[in-house]
Design a protein around this motif. Structure first.
Motif, mmCIF file in Angstrom:
data_model
loop_
_atom_site.group_PDB
_atom_site.id
_atom_site.type_symbol
_atom_site.label_atom_id
_atom_site.label_comp_id
_atom_site.label_asym_id
_atom_site.label_seq_id
_atom_site.Cartn_x
_atom_site.Cartn_y
_atom_site.Cartn_z
ATOM 1 N N CYS A 182 -53.982 -14.772 -41.786
ATOM 2 C CA CYS A 182 -53.412 -15.886 -42.538
ATOM 3 C C CYS A 182 -53.159 -15.420 -43.964
ATOM 4 O O CYS A 182 -54.089 -15.046 -44.671
ATOM 5 N N ARG A 218 -55.664 -22.938 -36.241
ATOM 6 C CA ARG A 218 -55.557 -22.640 -37.669
ATOM 7 C C ARG A 218 -56.708 -21.750 -38.127
ATOM 8 O O ARG A 218 -57.879 -22.156 -38.039
ATOM 9 N N ILE A 219 -56.368 -20.588 -38.615
ATOM 10 C CA ILE A 219 -57.392 -19.654 -39.112
ATOM 11 C C ILE A 219 -58.180 -20.306 -40.244
ATOM 12 O O ILE A 219 -59.396 -20.150 -40.342
ATOM 13 N N SER A 270 -42.542 -12.796 -41.368
ATOM 14 C CA SER A 270 -43.882 -12.272 -41.067
ATOM 15 C C SER A 270 -43.925 -10.764 -41.284
ATOM 16 O O SER A 270 -44.918 -10.222 -41.777
ATOM 17 N N HIS A 305 -56.991 -17.348 -34.760
ATOM 18 C CA HIS A 305 -55.572 -17.071 -35.017
ATOM 19 C C HIS A 305 -54.846 -18.379 -35.265
ATOM 20 O O HIS A 305 -55.400 -19.463 -35.007
ATOM 21 N N CYS A 306 -53.602 -18.271 -35.757
ATOM 22 C CA CYS A 306 -52.766 -19.469 -35.908
ATOM 23 C C CYS A 306 -51.686 -19.421 -34.836
ATOM 24 O O CYS A 306 -50.935 -18.438 -34.772
ATOM 25 N N THR A 314 -47.680 -9.839 -42.094
ATOM 26 C CA THR A 314 -48.592 -10.672 -41.303
ATOM 27 C C THR A 314 -48.439 -10.309 -39.823
ATOM 28 O O THR A 314 -47.378 -10.554 -39.232
ATOM 29 N N HIS A 335 -46.872 -24.919 -43.704
ATOM 30 C CA HIS A 335 -46.478 -23.717 -42.978
ATOM 31 C C HIS A 335 -45.728 -24.133 -41.701
ATOM 32 O O HIS A 335 -44.674 -23.588 -41.370
ATOM 33 N N CYS A 395 -51.465 -25.685 -44.026
ATOM 34 C CA CYS A 395 -51.157 -25.471 -42.604
ATOM 35 C C CYS A 395 -49.973 -26.346 -42.183
ATOM 36 O O CYS A 395 -49.072 -25.900 -41.472
ATOM 37 N N GLN A 440 -55.164 -17.271 -46.584
ATOM 38 C CA GLN A 440 -56.619 -17.308 -46.438
ATOM 39 C C GLN A 440 -57.353 -17.112 -47.771
ATOM 40 O O GLN A 440 -58.229 -17.896 -48.123
#
Lengths: 341, 182
Positions: free
Chosen positions: A103, A150-151, A79, A157-158, A84, A124, A121, A106
């Motif tokens: 994300c 899940r964004i 991240s 947010h995720c 991120t 991920h 998702c 995105q």
């Protein structure tokens, strides 16, 4: 980081992610969502495991037996590499909830249908699942990951919840140690490299499921489209050679001028591609790497075609003082030439 | 692709047909099978285990398949976490692992098909085997084949060879009256 470098990192990552999204859609069409949902998460779990082992080998230290937050160490490193932002909402040895505030997928996936968004998702989540268990010795001492928000589906947010399978105390836990962040330029390169790892993993997966000629057709079509989109964003101008060099520069390659084209001495995707295919059978790994080379040429073709009309880009492997390099050459479409595609 | 007529498939007269295809031909195989059976029968049921019913239905329409009298059982949308959209011709099952429920729902849906000549298409055995294993899918196939013969329903079960679990083809082939390639 200098502004030019920021653009370079951004365009390289964006192009690779664009291409991943397109290939994913092509694979859905070809194989069916049911097949991919059944087979791809396991593949991405292995990717997560590999990533954890790779980081452990390169200076990141954590003890997965300690607790859920420690087990998240390798994904937290990722991240940070991909820029991120995240916070730990819950941080005990028994359970951790990591919240991503942005994300990375995105832009490439927001306009896609429900299934591709669901899939990215799930994938991920699978990468997290593999990563938190990457160094765990016995499965019963490992962790289970659940994607809680899940964004890409409108959440703010995720949230990735990591829960211990065995009885670990409900006491505070902390992340392991990672080496100091690399210099900005290296960080940008690692960022692109990480996405190239995902892309190459996906191509390798397609190689496992489909005949090579079908994979090649998808790879070439999608890569040309990604090149056109890159050209659409950046609006490169000039003759074919100029656009070739501008696109290579914009996607993070370092190069010297060649006699007829450009000599690439550093490709930001090369390590990711090599690492992603390392565990595959040799023939399939070689084919996946060839596909990666074709993709690179096709991205360039797509971008140049938008600017000056249809061309063919050929690559030739060359050796230079520092190691292997690639000589890129642009030819009018239909020209009989030598060199890899 | 829109409006494209499905290429004709020479459909055999046998009751239970195993349709073997590969990754390169899978996209075309399902519409070809559906086109052949909708021409022969008054209506039928399609079990969608590999593609969400909405997408499969759209593909079939694009290939010019007449879907009046056809209903779908969707076993895959829920796995992806997509909320089911209420539609008259689609029933949702929570997971492709629920084989018994799938069989029961298919049978019930077939009773609602108008006319006497009915069909069942299953897309696909290979996907079901990924979720359930070869042995469970072979047993399920045996049950489906028996029930379809009793109900006088024409059955076409699709198997995608290169994505199939090892041993699946050998395990299910003897359960069919005929195997064709598409």
């Amino acid at each position: 980081m200098a502004p030019g470098q920021q653009v370079t990192a951004l365009e390289g990552a964006r192009t690779v992610l664009d291409l991943t999204a397109m290939l994913m859609e092509a694979a859905f069409e070809e194989l069916g969502e049911g097949t991919i949902l059944a087979s791809m998460p396991g593949y991405l779990e292995r990717f997560g495991e590999d990533n954890a082992r790779y980081l452990a080998k390169h200076g990141t230290r954590w003890d997965p037996a300690q607790g859920a937050v420690a087990a998240l160490t390798p994904m937290n490193v990722v991240s940070r590499l991909t820029g991120t932002p995240f916070t730990m909402v819950e941080a005990t040895r028994r359970q951790a909830v990591k919240r991503l505030h942005a994300c990375e997928f995105q832009e490439a996936f927001a306009d896609r249908g429900g299934f591709p968004r669901t899939m990215i998702c799930q994938l991920h989540g699978a990468a997290y699942q593999g990563s938190v268990n990457g160094l765990v010795e016995r499965p019963e001492d490992g962790y289970d990951v659940e994607v809680r928000s899940r964004i890409l589906f409108g959440d703010g947010h995720c949230d990735f919840c990591v829960r211990s399978r065995s009885e670990r105390p409900d006491t505070p836990d902390q992340e392991g140690e990672s080496p100091s962040p690399p210099p900005e330029e290296e960080l940008a390169a690692l960022n692109v490299d990480f996405y190239a790892f995902i892309l190459a993993s996906f191509v390798d997966y397609m190689e496992a499921m489909l005949p090579p000629e079908r994979v090649a057709a998808h790879v070439l079509g999608s890569a040309r489209q990604a090149g056109s989109r890159l050209q659409g964003r950046r609006g490169f101008r000039g003759d074919a050679g100029t656009v070739l060099r501008d696109v290579l520069h914009a996607t993070g390659h370092r190069f010297a001028e060649g006699a007829r084209g450009a000599l690439v001495t550093y490709c930001p995707n090369e390590r990711g591609i090599r690492d992603a295919t390392r565990r595959s059978p040799p023939e399939r790994a070689a084919e996946a790497r060839r596909q990666a080379g074709r993709m690179c040429a096709a991205i360039l073709e797509g971008a140049i075609a938008e600017a000056v009309g249809p061309v063919r880009v050929r690559r030739e492997r060359t050796e230079h003082a520092g190691g292997t390099a690639w000589h890129y050459r642009v030819e009018p479409e239909g020209a009989a030439g030598e060199g890899e595609r | 692709m829109s409006g494209m007529a499905s290429p004709d498939l020479d459909w055999p007269d046998e009751r239970m047909v195993l349709v073997v295809t590969d990754g390169a031909h899978y996209r075309e195989a399902v519409p070809r099978v559906a086109a052949a059976l909708t021409r022969r029968c008054h209506g039928g049921v399609v079990i969608a285990a590999n593609r969400p019913a909405q997408m499969l239905r759209q593909t079939l329409r694009e290939h010019g398949v007449d879907l009046s009298g056809v209903s779908f059982i969707d076993c895959i949308s829920s796995v992806a976490g997509l909320p089911p959209t209420p539609e008259r011709d689609v029933q949702y099952i929570e997971s492709p692992t629920m084989l018994e429920k799938m069989g029961l729902r298919a049978e019930r849906a077939l009773t609602g098909v108008p006319g006497t000549k009915r069909f069942l298409i299953l897309d696909s055995l290979s996907t079901l085997a990924m979720y359930n294993g070869v042995a469970a899918v072979a047993e399920f196939t045996h049950n489906v084949a028996t029930r379809m013969r009793l109900l006088d329903v024409e059955g076409a079960l699709i198997l995608v060879e290169n994505v199939a679990e090892p041993g699946l083809l050998d395990a299910v082939r003897p359960l069919f009256d005929r195997t064709i390639e598409a």
